[in-house]
Design an enzyme around this catalytic site. Structure first.
Site: not given
Ligand code: FPP
Length: 241
Positions: A22, A130, A206, A19-20, A193, A187, A36, A195, A64-65
């Site tokens: 954005g 892995l 854990e 997460d994070g 969360r 996370r 991303h 989520s 996610s969905t």
């Molecule tokens: C959450 O950050 C991240 C996602 C919804 C997407 C996760 C995707 C990647 C790490 C890149 C591509 C994945 C692969 C498997 C190549 P957010 O956009 O919700 O961030 P924010 O909460 O700061 O807006």
């Protein structure tokens, strides 16, 4: 040997809520896509690091969905990023013995994306260092609902007696049927969360919540978390005697 790490007590299965992205981009006045992209780079480094830390299973939440509610342009960019990642990483993943699999409902994905995910699954099948499981269009409630629907259909056909449903039967109907439960769920970005991620499987996991934004999550950050992990006492409900 990695100084400071006790391999006997390392988590075998680590799950990541990445997460994070954005916020990482916003801090740099960049479009969200750049966050991303940087997130995909961070994932690449973590995948390379896991076998060195004796982590055998890595499960990551990529889409996610609920993520369909995002701006369609961002959804398309995320899908294209996953497709391109699957395409460009195949050789490196094969060389590193990484087997890639997906959980989630892939039927809603664009044909080109779904085909590329199938290709990487097939091409990395023999990886034995892995197991990387990528959750795409995944939601734990949808997963549990699908398992229940499947069990109900079996009962309907006379193939299953309701009295025979127990936790291990449930487990075999989940998308993670052949994976151990995650030992540790991390996370990033300071959110506290789950989520809708691995709700059934996380019963005794854990948790580690770090403020680091996902694109800044380096192998060193993972290593620091794993160094602390053996201090945890996992009793699985027993009293620890
Ligand atoms: C959450 O950050 C991240 C996602 C919804 C997407 C996760 C995707 C990647 C790490 C890149 C591509 C994945 C692969 C498997 C190549 P957010 O956009 O919700 O961030 P924010 O909460 O700061 O807006």
């Amino acid at each position: 040997m990695n100084a400071g790490l006790n391999h006997c007590t390392m988590p075998r299965h680590v799950a990541l809520i990445m997460d994070g992205n954005g916020r990482w981009a916003a801090k740099r006045k960049l479009p969200r896509l750049e966050g991303h992209r940087a997130g995909a780079e961070a994932l690449r480094a973590i995948v390379q690091e896991c076998p060195k830390l004796d982590v055998r299973y890595l499960t990551v939440f990529a889409f996610s969905t609920e993520n369909w509610r995002r701006d369609p342009a961002e959804v398309n960019e995320l899908m294209a990023l996953m497709r391109d990642y699957a395409d460009s990483e195949i050789n490196q993943l094969q060389e590193n013995g990484v087997r890639v699999e997906f959980i989630g409902d892939l039927s809603r994905l664009d044909n080109g994306v779904a085909a590329q995910l199938e290709t990487i699954t097939r091409e990395t099948r023999s990886g034995d260092r892995l197991r990387l499981t990528v959750a795409v269009n995944y939601g734990a409630r949808a997963e549990i609902t699908a398992a229940l629907r499947h069990l109900a259909a079996r009962i309907d056909k006379g193939d299953l007696d309701p009295d025979d449903i127990n936790e291990s039967v449930m487990q075999t109907h989940l998308m993670t049927a052949d994976l151990p439960d995650p030992d540790l769920i991390i996370r990033t970005s300071g959110e506290l969360r789950l989520s809708n991620f691995l709700l059934w499987q996380s019963a005794y996991s854990e948790f580690e919540f770090v403020d680091t934004l996902w694109p800044d999550f380096t192998p060193e950050v993972l290593r620091d978390i794993l160094i602390r992990y053996p201090n945890r006492s996992r009793r699985f409900g027993a009293n620890g005697k």
